[in-house]
Design an enzyme around this catalytic site. Structure first.
Site, PDB file in Angstrom:
ATOM      1  N   GLY A 187      -1.062  -7.291  -1.099  1.00  0.00           N
ATOM      2  CA  GLY A 187      -1.649  -6.340  -2.398  1.00  0.00           C
ATOM      3  C   GLY A 187      -0.390  -6.494  -3.467  1.00  0.00           C
ATOM      4  N   HIS A 188       0.732  -6.384  -3.030  1.00  0.00           N
ATOM      5  CA  HIS A 188       1.729  -6.555  -4.111  1.00  0.00           C
ATOM      6  C   HIS A 188       1.962  -7.999  -4.466  1.00  0.00           C
ATOM      7  CE1 HIS A 188       3.866  -3.233  -1.678  1.00  0.00           C
ATOM      8  NE2 HIS A 188       3.918  -2.823  -3.034  1.00  0.00           N
ATOM      9  N   LYS A 192      -4.944   0.132  -7.064  1.00  0.00           N
ATOM     10  CA  LYS A 192      -5.035   1.164  -5.970  1.00  0.00           C
ATOM     11  C   LYS A 192      -4.546   2.415  -6.696  1.00  0.00           C
ATOM     12  CE  LYS A 192      -3.285   2.250  -1.891  1.00  0.00           C
ATOM     13  NZ  LYS A 192      -2.394   3.261  -2.151  1.00  0.00           N
ATOM     14  N   GLY A 216       8.878  -1.986  -2.836  1.00  0.00           N
ATOM     15  CA  GLY A 216       9.120  -2.721  -1.741  1.00  0.00           C
ATOM     16  C   GLY A 216       8.557  -2.594  -0.723  1.00  0.00           C
ATOM     17  N   LEU A 250       6.844  -4.921   0.932  1.00  0.00           N
ATOM     18  CA  LEU A 250       5.782  -5.568   0.575  1.00  0.00           C
ATOM     19  C   LEU A 250       4.617  -6.223   1.487  1.00  0.00           C
ATOM     20  CD1 LEU A 250       7.653  -7.796  -2.091  1.00  0.00           C
ATOM     21  CD2 LEU A 250       6.823  -5.558  -2.469  1.00  0.00           C
ATOM     22  N   HIS A 251       3.416  -6.357   0.862  1.00  0.00           N
ATOM     23  CA  HIS A 251       2.410  -6.539   1.616  1.00  0.00           C
ATOM     24  C   HIS A 251       1.514  -7.584   0.516  1.00  0.00           C
ATOM     25  CE1 HIS A 251       0.026  -3.667  -0.930  1.00  0.00           C
ATOM     26  NE2 HIS A 251       1.016  -2.735  -0.333  1.00  0.00           N
ATOM     27  N   GLN A 277      -1.932   6.257 -11.851  1.00  0.00           N
ATOM     28  CA  GLN A 277      -0.700   5.761 -12.062  1.00  0.00           C
ATOM     29  C   GLN A 277      -0.800   4.691 -13.344  1.00  0.00           C
ATOM     30  OE1 GLN A 277       2.765   4.955  -9.838  1.00  0.00           O
ATOM     31  NE2 GLN A 277       2.167   2.721  -9.671  1.00  0.00           N
TER      32      GLN A 277
HETATM   33  P1  AMP Z   1       4.180   0.311  -5.002  1.00  0.00           P
HETATM   34  O1  AMP Z   1       5.339  -0.551  -4.297  1.00  0.00           O
HETATM   35  O2  AMP Z   1       3.608   1.014  -3.972  1.00  0.00           O
HETATM   36  O3  AMP Z   1       4.918   1.269  -5.963  1.00  0.00           O
HETATM   37  O4  AMP Z   1       3.035  -0.605  -5.672  1.00  0.00           O
HETATM   38  C1  AMP Z   1       3.458  -1.566  -6.428  1.00  0.00           C
HETATM   39  C2  AMP Z   1       2.504  -1.912  -7.149  1.00  0.00           C
HETATM   40  O5  AMP Z   1       1.480  -2.548  -6.466  1.00  0.00           O
HETATM   41  C3  AMP Z   1       1.704  -0.965  -7.762  1.00  0.00           C
HETATM   42  O6  AMP Z   1       1.229  -1.221  -9.201  1.00  0.00           O
HETATM   43  C4  AMP Z   1       0.541  -0.657  -7.105  1.00  0.00           C
HETATM   44  O7  AMP Z   1      -0.652  -0.170  -7.459  1.00  0.00           O
HETATM   45  C5  AMP Z   1       0.485  -2.130  -6.604  1.00  0.00           C
HETATM   46  N1  AMP Z   1      -0.355  -2.093  -5.139  1.00  0.00           N
HETATM   47  C6  AMP Z   1      -0.076  -1.255  -4.229  1.00  0.00           C
HETATM   48  N2  AMP Z   1      -0.924  -1.526  -3.250  1.00  0.00           N
HETATM   49  C7  AMP Z   1      -1.941  -2.529  -3.667  1.00  0.00           C
HETATM   50  C8  AMP Z   1      -3.006  -3.122  -3.136  1.00  0.00           C
HETATM   51  N3  AMP Z   1      -3.607  -2.610  -1.892  1.00  0.00           N
HETATM   52  N4  AMP Z   1      -3.594  -4.097  -3.918  1.00  0.00           N
HETATM   53  C9  AMP Z   1      -3.452  -4.358  -5.200  1.00  0.00           C
HETATM   54  N5  AMP Z   1      -2.144  -3.732  -5.845  1.00  0.00           N
HETATM   55  C10 AMP Z   1      -1.565  -2.938  -4.813  1.00  0.00           C
END
Ligand code: AMP
Length: 289
Positions: free
Chosen positions: A36-37, A151, A31, A33-34, A155
Site C-alpha cells: 500500500g505504501h 485507507k 514505516g 512498509l507494505h 486523515q
Molecule cells: P502510515 O504508515 O500508516 O502512516 O501510512 C502512510 C501512508 O500510506 C498514509 O497516507 C496511508 O493512508 C497510506 N496507506 C496505508 N495503508 C494503505 C493501503 N492499504 N493502501 C494505500 N495506502 C495506504
C-alpha cells in the site's frame, strides 16, 4: 536512494534539485512498509520529479502508549522496499530533528467538526498529533504534491484542512486502498495479528461490502446492526460503524440520492485497532439488483 536523518541536510539537497527544475512528490509514512505504501511511491514516481518518502513513528499522534510501543518497526526491510520501488530520497528523522523544542508539541489546529467524529472522537488528540508532524514534515520537504492513502479517509480530510490553515499550496493526491486478496486492507498493524486473526480481520471488509450492497434499501440502524453482527462473527469489536457524507463526513442515518457516501469502520482485533472505509458512488447499483 539518499537517506537523510537531519532536515538541514535534506533541505540542502532538495534545494539543489529544485534549482534544476525538479518538482518534489512526498510520501509520509510511519514505516513497517507494505505494498500500500509502495503504491503511493509509485504514484509519485509516475508524476515525475523527485520522490521523497519519510519514515517516522510520530509519538504525538498516539493516544495509547502501548500502541506506540508496539507499533511495528522494520527499518531495514523498509529501506530495501523503497530502493526497489525507485524512491529517490528517504527522510528518516529522529524526535529531536522534528521536535527540537521537545515533547509535547504545543501547537493546536482548529480542525472543527472533523475532530469531533469517528477517529477524532475515539482517539482524542490523535489528529492534533497528525497535524503537528505533517506540518513539520511539510516544512522540511516543501513538496509540490503530497501523496496520501484513502485507507485513512478522515486523515486525508484533516490534512487537507491543515494545508488550508497553513496556506500550503501543495496538491494532495489521494491513492486507492490496496488490499490483500481476501479484501483485508493492507496495514502495518496487520503485522501484529496472528494467522487466525488475519483471517478474521477480513470481517471488516465483508461488513463494508455488506453496507455497500444494502445501503439503498435499509435504515442506518438496520445497516449498522447487521454490519455489527458480521464483525462479531469474526471476533471484531467495533469502535464505530458509520455511513457519512463523503465530502463533509456528516454522519447519515438515511441515504438520499444526492449523497455520495462513505462507509467507515474502526474495530479491534484483540489489542490491535484496525480501520477501513469504502466510498459508495452515487450511481452505484448493488450486485444482483
Ligand atoms: P502510515 O504508515 O500508516 O502512516 O501510512 C502512510 C501512508 O500510506 C498514509 O497516507 C496511508 O493512508 C497510506 N496507506 C496505508 N495503508 C494503505 C493501503 N492499504 N493502501 C494505500 N495506502 C495506504
Amino acid at each position: 536512494m539518499f537517506i537523510f536523518k537531519e532536515s538541514c541536510d535534506l533541505q540542502k539537497y532538495l534545494k539543489t534539485q529544485a534549482k534544476q527544475g525538479f518538482s518534489i512528490g512526498f510520501v509520509p509514512t510511519m514505516g513497517a512498509l507494505h505494498e500500500g505504501h509502495i503504491s503511493l511511491i509509485k504514484a509519485a514516481k509516475r508524476d515525475g520529479g523527485i520522490t521523497v518518502a519519510s519514515i517516522f513513528v510520530n509519538p504525538t499522534q498516539f493516544n495509547d502508549p502501548d500502541d506506540f510501543k508496539l507499533y511495528p518497526r522494520t527499518i531495514e526491510k523498509d529501506i530495501y522496499m523503497l530502493e526497489k520501488a525507485g524512491c529517490d530520497v528517504l527522510y528518516l528523522p529522529d524526535v529531536k530533528d522534528l521536535y527540537p523544542d521537545g515533547l509535547p508539541a504545543n501547537e493546536q489546529y482548529d480542525l472543527g467538526y472533523l475532530e469531533t467524529v469517528l477517529d477524532g472522537k475515539y482517539r482524542p488528540g490523535h489528529f492534533q498529533g497528525v497535524c503537528q508532524v505533517v506540518n513539520r514534515l511539510m516544512n522540511a520537504v516543501k513538496p509540490g504534491k503530497l501523496y496520501l492513502g484513502q485507507k485513512d479517509y478522515q486523515q486525508c480530510m484533516v490534512i487537507k484542512k491543515l494545508l488550508s490553515i497553513t496556506g500550503s499550496k501543495a496538491e494532495i493526491v489521494i491513492c486507492p486502498t490496496l488490499r490483500e486478496q481476501d479484501g483485508l486492507a493492507m496495514s502495518s498493524r496487520n503485522m501484529r495479528l496472528t494467522k487466525e486473526q488475519l483471517i478474521n480481520a477480513t470481517g471488516i471488509y465483508k461488513a463494508l461490502i455488506y453496507l455497500k450492497n444494502n445501503i439503498r434499501n435499509n435504515t442506518g440502524a438496520v445497516l449498522k446492526k447487521n454490519a455489527g453482527d458480521i464483525l462479531a462473527d469474526h471476533n471484531l469489536v467495533p469502535d464505530y460503524i458509520e455511513i457519512a457524507d463523503a465530502d463533509t463526513l456528516e454522519l447519515l442515518n438515511t441515504v438520499q440520492n444526492e449523497n455520495q457516501v462513505v462507509a467507515l469502520i474502526a474495530a479491534y482485533m484483540g489489542e490491535v485497532r484496525l480501520i477501513d472505509n469504502m466510498i459508495i458512488p452515487l450511481n452505484f447499483v448493488p450486485y444482483g439488483n
